[in-house]
Scaffold this active site. Structure first.
Site, PDB file in Angstrom:
ATOM      1  N   SER A   1      50.622  38.248  52.635  1.00 32.66           N
ATOM      2  CA  SER A   1      50.237  39.305  51.573  1.00 32.66           C
ATOM      3  C   SER A   1      49.505  39.779  52.954  1.00 32.66           C
ATOM      4  CB  SER A   1      50.528  39.323  50.421  1.00 32.66           C
ATOM      5  OG  SER A   1      49.935  41.002  50.362  1.00 32.66           O
TER       6      SER A   1
ATOM      7  N   HIS B   1      54.082  40.115  54.316  1.00 32.56           N
ATOM      8  CA  HIS B   1      54.739  41.049  53.028  1.00 32.56           C
ATOM      9  C   HIS B   1      53.820  41.833  53.167  1.00 32.56           C
ATOM     10  CE1 HIS B   1      56.350  40.713  48.888  1.00 32.56           C
ATOM     11  NE2 HIS B   1      55.220  42.324  48.837  1.00 32.56           N
TER      12      HIS B   1
ATOM     13  N   ASP C   1      52.479  44.919  50.908  1.00 33.64           N
ATOM     14  CA  ASP C   1      52.563  45.889  49.034  1.00 33.64           C
ATOM     15  C   ASP C   1      51.964  47.375  49.459  1.00 33.64           C
ATOM     16  OD1 ASP C   1      52.342  42.830  47.551  1.00 33.64           O
ATOM     17  OD2 ASP C   1      50.808  42.325  48.919  1.00 33.64           O
TER      18      ASP C   1
ATOM     19  N   MET D   1      51.401  50.280  48.337  1.00 31.90           N
ATOM     20  CA  MET D   1      51.088  50.646  46.667  1.00 31.90           C
ATOM     21  C   MET D   1      50.355  52.348  46.336  1.00 31.90           C
ATOM     22  SD  MET D   1      48.667  47.560  45.129  1.00 31.90           S
ATOM     23  CE  MET D   1      48.667  46.364  45.314  1.00 31.90           C
TER      24      MET D   1
ATOM     25  N   HIS E   1      57.542  45.548  49.783  1.00 34.27           N
ATOM     26  CA  HIS E   1      57.109  45.853  47.849  1.00 34.27           C
ATOM     27  C   HIS E   1      57.294  46.777  47.544  1.00 34.27           C
ATOM     28  CE1 HIS E   1      55.224  44.195  44.172  1.00 34.27           C
ATOM     29  NE2 HIS E   1      56.749  44.922  44.014  1.00 34.27           N
TER      30      HIS E   1
ATOM     31  N   MET F   1      55.354  49.507  45.616  1.00 36.35           N
ATOM     32  CA  MET F   1      55.433  50.047  44.328  1.00 36.35           C
ATOM     33  C   MET F   1      55.038  51.516  44.386  1.00 36.35           C
ATOM     34  SD  MET F   1      52.835  45.992  43.665  1.00 36.35           S
ATOM     35  CE  MET F   1      52.879  45.941  45.652  1.00 36.35           C
TER      36      MET F   1
ATOM     37  N   MET G   1      57.556  39.300  40.363  1.00 36.12           N
ATOM     38  CA  MET G   1      56.365  39.142  40.481  1.00 36.12           C
ATOM     39  C   MET G   1      55.295  38.337  39.458  1.00 36.12           C
ATOM     40  SD  MET G   1      55.359  41.838  42.622  1.00 36.12           S
ATOM     41  CE  MET G   1      53.469  40.716  41.917  1.00 36.12           C
TER      42      MET G   1
ATOM     43  N   GLY H   1      48.895  45.350  41.107  1.00 36.31           N
ATOM     44  CA  GLY H   1      47.856  46.610  41.475  1.00 36.31           C
ATOM     45  C   GLY H   1      46.733  45.783  42.464  1.00 36.31           C
ATOM     46  N   PHE H   2      46.742  44.576  42.410  1.00 29.02           N
ATOM     47  CA  PHE H   2      45.625  44.163  42.761  1.00 29.02           C
ATOM     48  C   PHE H   2      45.711  42.745  43.478  1.00 29.02           C
ATOM     49  CE2 PHE H   2      43.538  47.486  40.436  1.00 29.02           C
ATOM     50  CZ  PHE H   2      42.662  47.901  41.443  1.00 29.02           C
ATOM     51  N   GLY H   3      45.069  42.000  44.390  1.00 25.07           N
ATOM     52  CA  GLY H   3      44.897  40.812  44.809  1.00 25.07           C
ATOM     53  C   GLY H   3      44.524  39.995  44.636  1.00 25.07           C
ATOM     54  N   GLY H   4      44.437  38.635  44.833  1.00 21.37           N
ATOM     55  CA  GLY H   4      43.730  37.463  43.927  1.00 21.37           C
ATOM     56  C   GLY H   4      43.860  37.426  42.682  1.00 21.37           C
TER      57      GLY H   4
ATOM     58  N   ASP I   1      55.622  36.819  43.216  1.00 24.04           N
ATOM     59  CA  ASP I   1      54.938  37.003  44.222  1.00 24.04           C
ATOM     60  C   ASP I   1      53.775  37.133  43.530  1.00 24.04           C
ATOM     61  OD1 ASP I   1      52.645  38.382  45.515  1.00 24.04           O
ATOM     62  OD2 ASP I   1      54.131  40.593  45.851  1.00 24.04           O
ATOM     63  N   GLY I   2      52.253  36.708  43.860  1.00 20.20           N
ATOM     64  CA  GLY I   2      51.039  36.089  42.742  1.00 20.20           C
ATOM     65  C   GLY I   2      50.541  35.350  42.156  1.00 20.20           C
ATOM     66  N   GLY I   3      49.940  35.160  42.845  1.00 23.35           N
ATOM     67  CA  GLY I   3      48.924  33.372  42.131  1.00 23.35           C
ATOM     68  C   GLY I   3      49.646  32.311  43.076  1.00 23.35           C
TER      69      GLY I   3
ATOM     70  N   GLY J   1      48.783  35.424  49.551  1.00 30.70           N
ATOM     71  CA  GLY J   1      47.731  36.343  50.651  1.00 30.70           C
ATOM     72  C   GLY J   1      46.658  35.570  50.254  1.00 30.70           C
TER      73      GLY J   1
END
Length: 224
Positions: A11, A36, A38, A40, A70, A72, A141, A146-149, A179-181, A201
């Site tokens: 990402s 990827h 993101d 938003m 993606h 959002m 998800m 909303g936010f990375g990391g 996607d996510g973590g 990411g």
């Protein structure tokens, strides 16, 4: 040892935007499959990121790899048109962000892209039942967008397993993306649950050697 048809899609939310073309080129040369996006809008989610001009600029820079967008955002249809013109390969969106999900999926395909739907961690997979035959991609998800990391939400693994069972039972060729973590420490567990496409990411762009971390991820995905 062999590797299934796994896709690693870094990402760019975690990339260095002051040299984005170089960053994307580097991570692809390091072994990534897709890029990827993101997207938003500070409306559907509380953050503002990138638009179709960034996608177009990467294509103009010479990036030919698939770009996985993606959305959002709400509403979605106008950005579907814009990203398809800008060179997107896959476009996914959240069903609750569209006034007419079937129409939005058709719009993606009519504009030459592959279509998918995205479910947040608290949305049931039953939402997808009436759209399964139209989906090239299902993105689950494993954080709230909303936010990375953010840290991976473990309860999503059960959802991945159930979704994989539905895909297999219906003989669908739909990719199952997560996607996510996603990081080296959990990518194999997520694959074992049934995912085949992994968005990562900060776990990739936060490392000094992209080739090393991507190769370690691939090694962890190898199966007997």
């Amino acid at each position: 040892m062999a590797t299934k048809d796994y896709i690693i899609a870094p990402s760019i939310l975690s990339a260095d935007f002051s040299r984005l073309g170089e960053e994307v080129n580097s991570v692809l040369k390091a072994g990534a499959d897709w890029i990827h996006f993101d997207v938003m809008d500070n409306h559907y989610v509380p953050n503002l990121t990138i638009g179709p001009m960034v996608c177009q600029s990467l294509r103009d820079y010479g990036i030919t790899a698939p770009i996985d967008v993606h959305l959002m955002v709400k509403p979605v249809d106008q950005l579907i048109k814009s990203f398809s013109k800008a060179g997107a390969t896959y476009i996914t969106f959240h069903p609750e962000a569209s006034d007419d999900v079937d129409r939005s999926l058709d719009l993606i395909k009519d504009n030459g892209c592959k279509a998918g739907l995205v479910l947040n961690p608290d949305i049931s997979i039953e939402v997808l039942d009436s759209f399964l035959d139209k989906l090239d991609m299902i993105l689950l998800m494993s954080v709230f967008p909303g936010f990375g990391g953010q840290e991976f939400i473990d309860s999503v693994l059960d959802k991945v397993t159930k979704m994989r069972s539905i895909i297999n039972k219906n003989n669908l060729k739909t990719r199952l993306e997560i996607d996510g973590g996603i990081k080296l420490e959990n990518i194999r567990e997520v694959a074992d649950a049934g995912a085949d496409t992994f968005v990562s990411g900060s776990a990739i762009f936060g490392e000094p050697d992209y080739s090393e971390i991507i190769q370690k991820m691939r090694d962890s995905l190898k199966v007997e």
